[in-house]
Enzyme design. Structure first.
Site, mmCIF file in Angstrom:
data_model
loop_
_atom_site.group_PDB
_atom_site.id
_atom_site.type_symbol
_atom_site.label_atom_id
_atom_site.label_comp_id
_atom_site.label_asym_id
_atom_site.label_seq_id
_atom_site.Cartn_x
_atom_site.Cartn_y
_atom_site.Cartn_z
ATOM 1 N N THR A 82 0.400 -7.837 0.052
ATOM 2 C CA THR A 82 1.647 -7.890 0.831
ATOM 3 C C THR A 82 2.661 -8.795 0.149
ATOM 4 O OG1 THR A 82 0.591 -7.357 2.931
ATOM 5 C CG2 THR A 82 2.619 -8.650 3.039
ATOM 6 N N SER A 107 -4.521 -6.027 -6.124
ATOM 7 C CA SER A 107 -5.182 -7.006 -5.255
ATOM 8 C C SER A 107 -6.648 -7.195 -5.608
ATOM 9 C CB SER A 107 -5.034 -6.543 -3.802
ATOM 10 O OG SER A 107 -5.678 -7.453 -2.950
ATOM 11 N N CYS A 152 -5.040 2.126 19.823
ATOM 12 C CA CYS A 152 -4.282 1.908 21.052
ATOM 13 C C CYS A 152 -4.439 0.473 21.520
ATOM 14 C CB CYS A 152 -4.661 2.904 22.135
ATOM 15 S SG CYS A 152 -6.337 2.844 22.708
#
Lengths: 125, 387
Positions: free
Chosen positions: B73, B198, B324
């Protein structure tokens, strides 16, 4: 595992899964945000639930809550079941993480709808 | 006790025992700060520079072109923001299926006045280089396209996109986090100017990654402070992590080619096994241009998370395409971009194999999936089929 032993057990071995022929009441509910769908079928004798069955599309907790709710419903008077609180379903699966409370919500709503439907049919019958 | 099978290597990998051994001294006697001039510091510096050489050797680049960061990131943010901000304004081209580290960095730049084009992908998750060509404007300052997508594993035509970028002299950043150490990356042939890569995806430790920056590439720092990493990335280096990363890369140079063949065969064994026994299942991602270990499947009319939970209870670790957790569920944006219908996309499961995966593991998973999916479908209301 973030889920209780009771929840895992109901998910692994769902009780009363599948449809019921000629039920005395049917009800369903949807939780649109999650696309969960639960449906309950009730067999009623003398105003009490003799047997409940479910069909559910949803994540693990919703399936488990549906299974637990069929056991919860058995023996209940329809008049009580139409008032069923979401918290009772949460208890029946040994608790739910906050972000999965909707599992109990959709199940309780569907079961209340099924009980209402059974009462309506009795009134007409 | 269940068998334990880990099929989530695109999320993270176990640290290789040789990597752990290489790291250990840097938690102990070689604990110094590599910026210190004394012997303690020099020992730590030596560890960092050895790792830089190991990685430079693997990528066939100059060691001064490699910057260590805290993760993929950060590498992506450094590349995207560092290139764009050095040019103050302009247009950026990326794809709709990038990792959020790139997507959200580009979206942030849009709030600063940059403009962006998010090129689409086809049904296999592949970017069409012609779409990139058409998106290029006179003021395009960056093209950033991932090498392979972590969810579906489709490998992008980097060389063709790189050629377009080179013709127009536009910097080309590639997020190579999922391909580095798994499939060959030829930086010159692909025309790449910046590559994110990475450690923890290739059996190295977490919390360390790198950005390769082609010599002469104009960019600014996004993290300010000391003079570390040739003033490109301020902050004391994660010495044990970097040492482990270097070792992990050295091991990849040795193991990568053979492992790719073996893991590809296992991946196909998994798909063949499941597709032969489970009805209404589809493979997501390119049939051949795909990461060796990645097999993303959609089980129609089943909800992803119920499969993940069911397999977890059997000791199998896979990941869901939709989640969810916040009380609402969204199908994977990658599958949506690929045009996968909703009734399929809701049931997507990603498996990603790795160096420890065996044929027995795969057969066990196939054994588990068949009854699980059948059970979930049997409890499903007919109306859900309309979804």
């Amino acid at each position: 595992m973030i889920y209780s032993a009771a929840l895992v057990d109901h998910f692994r071995n769902p009780r009363n899964a599948g449809m019921m022929r000629d039920p005395d009441g049917v009800g369903e509910s949807e939780y649109r945000e999650c696309m969960d769908l639960a449906r309950f079928y009730l067999r009623v004798r003398d105003g009490r639930v003799l047997e409940a069955r479910f069909q559910t599309y949803g994540c693990g907790p919703t399936i488990a809550a549906s299974s637990a709710a069929t056991e919860l419903a058995a023996g209940h008077r329809l008049e009580d079941l139409v008032e069923l609180a979401e918290g009772r379903v949460v208890e029946a699966v040994g608790g739910l993480p906050e972000e999965r409370r909707h599992a109990a919500q959709v199940v309780a709503m569907a079961l209340r709808a099924a009980a209402r439907n059974a009462l309506d049919r009795r009134g007409k019958g | 006790m269940n068998r334990r099978v880990y099929l989530d290597h695109n999320a993270s990998t176990p640290v290789h025992p040789e990597v752990v051994q290489a790291m250990l001294p840097y938690f102990g006697e070689r604990f110094g700060n590599p910026s210190s001039v004394h012997a303690f510091g020099r020992e730590a510096r030596e560890g960092v520079e050895t790792a830089r050489e190991q990685i430079a050797h693997f990528l066939r680049v100059g060691k001064e072109e490699i910057v260590f960061t805290s993760g993929g990131t950060e590498s992506d943010n450094m590349a995207v923001k560092g290139i764009a901000m050095a040019r103050r304004q302009g247009h950026i081209i990326t794809s709709q299926i990038e990792h959020h580290a790139v997507l959200r960095a580009v979206q942030y730049l849009e709030t600063l006045g940059f403009e962006a084009t998010y090129v689409p992908v086809d049904q296999h998750g592949m970017v069409d280089p012609d779409d990139v060509r058409r998106a290029i404007r006179p003021d395009t300052v960056l093209i950033t396209i991932m090498h392979a997508n972590s969810e579906v594993g489709t490998i992008q035509p980097a060389a063709e996109i790189g050629r377009l970028a080179r013709e127009r002299e536009i910097p080309f950043h590639v997020d190579g986090v999922q391909t580095f150490g798994k499939v060959p990356i030829d930086l010159d042939a692909f025309g790449i100017d910046l590559l994110s890569f990475s450690s923890h995806k290739i059996y190295g430790p977490k919390g360390v990654a790198g950005l390769w920056i082609r010599k002469g590439t104009k960019m600014v720092s996004v993290q300010h402070g000391g003079e570390h990493e040739r003033r490109r990335r301020a902050g004391t280096e994660n010495v044990p992590g970097i040492v482990g990363f270097g070792k992990a890369v050295e091991l990849r140079a040795r193991d990568m080619a053979d492992e790719a063949v073996r893991v590809t065969a296992l991946r196909d064994r998994l798909w063949d096994g499941i597709s032969a026994r489970v009805p209404e299942v589809r493979l997501n991602g390119h049939p051949t241009q795909r990461l060796p270990g990645t097999c993303n499947m959609c089980f129609r009319h089943v909800e992803s998370e119920s499969i993940v939970l069911g397999l977890d209870l059997k000791g199998v670790g896979v990941s869901a395409g939709s989640a969810c957790t916040s009380g609402s569920v969204e199908p994977s944006y990658v599958l949506v971009a690929m045009g996968v219908p909703l009734d399929w996309a809701m049931g997507s499961v990603r498996t990603s194999l790795g160096r420890s995966t065996t044929a027995e593991d795969i057969d066990y998973v196939v054994e588990c999936v068949e009854p699980l999916v059948a059970k979930l479908r049997s409890a499903m209301p007919a109306r859900a089929e309309a979804r």
